[in-house]
Design an enzyme around this catalytic site. Structure first.
Site, PDB file in Angstrom:
ATOM      1  N   PRO A  79       0.803  -1.225   0.000  1.00 55.59           N
ATOM      2  CG  PRO A  79       0.017  -0.979   2.190  1.00 55.59           C
ATOM      3  CD  PRO A  79       0.813  -1.897   1.312  1.00 55.59           C
ATOM      4  N   GLY A  80       0.400   2.232  -0.778  1.00 55.63           N
ATOM      5  CA  GLY A  80       1.016   3.561  -0.764  1.00 55.63           C
ATOM      6  C   GLY A  80      -0.039   4.566  -0.359  1.00 55.63           C
ATOM      7  NE  ARG A  81      -4.415   6.050  -4.706  1.00 57.45           N
ATOM      8  CZ  ARG A  81      -3.978   6.845  -5.685  1.00 57.45           C
ATOM      9  NH1 ARG A  81      -4.096   8.148  -5.572  1.00 57.45           N
ATOM     10  NH2 ARG A  81      -3.439   6.350  -6.767  1.00 57.45           N
ATOM     11  NE  ARG A 134      -3.384  11.459  -7.293  1.00 59.13           N
ATOM     12  CZ  ARG A 134      -4.689  11.348  -7.164  1.00 59.13           C
ATOM     13  NH1 ARG A 134      -5.390  12.291  -6.582  1.00 59.13           N
ATOM     14  NH2 ARG A 134      -5.300  10.277  -7.618  1.00 59.13           N
ATOM     15  CE1 TYR A 172      -2.233   9.604 -13.412  1.00 58.92           C
ATOM     16  CE2 TYR A 172      -2.176  10.872 -11.380  1.00 58.92           C
ATOM     17  CZ  TYR A 172      -1.568  10.023 -12.286  1.00 58.92           C
ATOM     18  OH  TYR A 172      -0.292   9.593 -12.042  1.00 58.92           O
ATOM     19  CB  CYS A 178       2.021  30.114 -18.524  1.00 57.86           C
ATOM     20  SG  CYS A 178       2.226  31.704 -17.771  1.00 57.86           S
ATOM     21  CD  GLU A 179       0.261  23.222 -19.251  1.00 55.14           C
ATOM     22  OE1 GLU A 179      -0.553  22.443 -19.754  1.00 55.14           O
ATOM     23  OE2 GLU A 179       1.492  23.042 -19.260  1.00 55.14           O
TER      24      GLU A 179
HETATM   25  N1  LLP Z   1       2.877  -1.663  -6.065  1.00 55.97           N
HETATM   26  C1  LLP Z   1       3.081  -1.367  -7.358  1.00 55.97           C
HETATM   27  C2  LLP Z   1       3.788  -2.341  -8.188  1.00 55.97           C
HETATM   28  C3  LLP Z   1       2.653  -0.154  -7.885  1.00 55.97           C
HETATM   29  O1  LLP Z   1       2.857   0.119  -9.167  1.00 55.97           O
HETATM   30  C4  LLP Z   1       1.960   0.766  -7.055  1.00 55.97           C
HETATM   31  C5  LLP Z   1       1.478   2.043  -7.573  1.00 55.97           C
HETATM   32  C6  LLP Z   1       1.767   0.426  -5.699  1.00 55.97           C
HETATM   33  C7  LLP Z   1       2.229  -0.801  -5.248  1.00 55.97           C
HETATM   34  C8  LLP Z   1       1.059   1.333  -4.728  1.00 55.97           C
HETATM   35  O2  LLP Z   1      -0.284   1.431  -5.044  1.00 55.97           O
HETATM   36  P1  LLP Z   1      -1.291   2.212  -4.060  1.00 55.97           P
HETATM   37  O3  LLP Z   1      -1.433   1.454  -2.777  1.00 55.97           O
HETATM   38  O4  LLP Z   1      -0.714   3.549  -3.807  1.00 55.97           O
HETATM   39  O5  LLP Z   1      -2.574   2.275  -4.807  1.00 55.97           O
HETATM   40  N2  LLP Z   1       0.359   8.676  -9.656  1.00 55.97           N
HETATM   41  C9  LLP Z   1      -0.908   7.984  -9.533  1.00 55.97           C
HETATM   42  C10 LLP Z   1      -0.756   6.640  -8.873  1.00 55.97           C
HETATM   43  C11 LLP Z   1       0.169   5.717  -9.586  1.00 55.97           C
HETATM   44  C12 LLP Z   1       0.316   4.417  -8.857  1.00 55.97           C
HETATM   45  C13 LLP Z   1       1.332   3.587  -9.470  1.00 55.97           C
HETATM   46  N3  LLP Z   1       1.595   2.350  -8.811  1.00 55.97           N
HETATM   47  C14 LLP Z   1      -1.892   8.870  -8.765  1.00 55.97           C
HETATM   48  O6  LLP Z   1      -1.536   9.970  -8.399  1.00 55.97           O
HETATM   49  O7  LLP Z   1      -3.031   8.482  -8.554  1.00 55.97           O
END
Ligand code: LLP
Length: 431
Positions: free
Chosen positions: A292-294, A330, A334, A360-361
């Site tokens: 997890p990241g987000r 973001r 997106y 400027c866009e």
């Molecule tokens: N593992 C892999 C292999 C990944 O590619 C990613 C995110 C994660 C884990 C973490 O995923 P999460 O838990 O954060 O959903 N820039 C985009 C998000 C790109 C995510 C790419 N991969 C945004 O701002 O929404």
């Protein structure tokens, strides 16, 4: 002021947004500190503001969901790579998920146990692979050439590597196409029909130890059914690999859950909901990895701006802020929705505004068609849920400087990244 969708009331004039942020008498607080006071104290604008309590709560939610399961929580460093936050996460015993050699070095500096980290990527370089092998990082095999590069590296270093095979389960994550990564036409992962070729190559190689399978369907997923469908498919792959004589028992199901950007009352599953949906599938021999990241870092921060002015062109009203797509891309990239609020009471005329930056866009906006009271110049405004993929994706476009970051712990404010200066930028040309 326009109401944020608040998850509860703590009494007269006190509203809980989430653990780290709440409103009291019309003012936004981060833990015990009024964001307006922080804005006065921090002489620079815009800046990012994090809540430590929220970070700890988010990590704990995964930790609790995974009790009684052999598991590694691998925080996806790409979501936010602030060294100070990484140190907090490593001290909570988090593993880390890496996508570059620099992320690997940073994780080392942050104190992560690299044996519990995973290197992902469809284009890992030989240098990055060398670092990973030297430090015993788990490595995902992404393609035929990637396997050959891993083999070349282990041979050159005469050191073994623990590897997983990244497989596309071809389950639709139902998200924006830019963050969908596990379909069969994805640029990531192996072609599934070629799995036996990979197994044969690994079997012949004494330096490679196949420990498991990996998938990552995509990001912002809000339905646990999608994770369950993928887990079932991945388990089938894992069992057939084991039937070929490999003791591979790491099941890596990739990134974590989406978060409540919209704040419109939708029920977002918790880590416990996610893990409970697959719990019965996990036999005792399996070590589950989740990346997890987000959902760990997203709602820990707000992006704090000042209103530079308000204008009207044709039939459109604009709030112009000092923050822009350079610091938070973001929405532009997106078309992502992130909630926008004022940090203090505002009682101007209610209008529908596009909240835009000075870049400027026309792609430079933080939010479109937001119904807000007209703010006076200098009003504090926040973009919510700005912890994940916001500072990490910021740029110097229009020669804006990457903003500073501050962390609140109770009533204590700490600068955890200073502002970038023009001097920092100019030093790149001392060649
Ligand atoms: N593992 C892999 C292999 C990944 O590619 C990613 C995110 C994660 C884990 C973490 O995923 P999460 O838990 O954060 O959903 N820039 C985009 C998000 C790109 C995510 C790419 N991969 C945004 O701002 O929404």
């Amino acid at each position: 002021m326009v109401l944020f969708l608040r998850s509860g009331s703590l009494g007269r004039g006190v509203y809980l947004l989430q653990m780290g942020f709440h409103y009291k008498d019309g003012y936004l607080y981060c833990e015990e500190l009024k964001v307006k006071d922080i804005q006065e104290e921090v002489s620079y604008s815009p800046f990012y503001l994090y809540s430590l309590a929220q970070l700890e709560e988010n990590y704990d939610a995964y930790h609790k969901a995974l009790t009684e399961i052999n598991a590694i929580i691998g925080y996806a460093v790409k979501a936010n790579n602030n060294l100070s936050l990484l140190k907090r996460l490593s001290s909570l015993d988090s593993g880390a998920v890496l996508v570059s050699g620099n992320e690997l070095q940073l994780s080392l500096a942050a104190g992560f146990d690299l044996k519990r980290t995973i290197l992902n990527g469809n284009g890992k370089t030989l240098e990055e692979l060398s670092l990973a092998v030297e430090h015993g990082v788990l490595i995902n095999i992404d393609s035929e050439f990637d396997l050959q590069h891993i083999q070349q590296t282990t041979k050159q270093l005469d050191q073994p590597a623990n590897v997983l095979i990244r497989i596309n389960p071809d389950v639709d994550p139902e998200v924006h196409p830019y963050v969908s990564t596990g379909m069969k036409n994805s640029k990531f992962g192996i072609r599934n029909e070629h799995l036996n070729w990979f197994l044969d190559e690994i079997r012949k190689d004494d330096l490679l130890n196949l420990v498991g399978v990996h998938c990552h369907l995509g990001s912002t997923i809000k339905k646990v059914r999608i994770f369950r469908d993928a887990t079932e498919i991945m388990l089938d792959f894992m069992r057939s690999i084991q039937a070929e004589g490999f003791s591979a028992n790491y099941l890596n199901i990739g990134g974590g859950l989406g978060i409540d950007y919209e704040r419109d009352g939708e029920e977002i599953p918790t880590p416990t909901d996610l893990i409970n949906s697959i719990r019965e599938l996990l036999t005792e021999d399996i070590t589950l990895i989740i990346e997890p990241g987000r959902s760990i870092i997203g709602n820990t921060a707000v992006f704090v701006n000042r209103v530079t002015g308000v204008k009207t062109n044709g039939n459109k009203h604009f709030i112009v802020t000092d923050g822009s797509m350079a610091e938070l891309i973001r929405p532009s990239l997106y078309d992502a929705y992130q909630h926008i609020e004022f940090i203090e009471p505002v009682d101007g005329k209610i209008e529908t505004f596009d909240v835009v930056g000075p870049v400027c866009e026309s792609a430079d906006f933080l939010g479109k068609e937001r119904v807000l009271p007209t703010p006076p110049e200098g009003t504090g405004l926040v973009v919510c849920d700005a912890g994940a993929y916001c500072h990490a994706m910021s740029s110097n476009y229009n020669l804006k400087m990457r903003p500073p970051e501050y962390l609140v712990d109770g009533d204590k404010l700490t600068c955890i990244r200073r502002v970038e200066t023009l001097g920092d930028y100019l030093r790149l040309f001392d060649v």
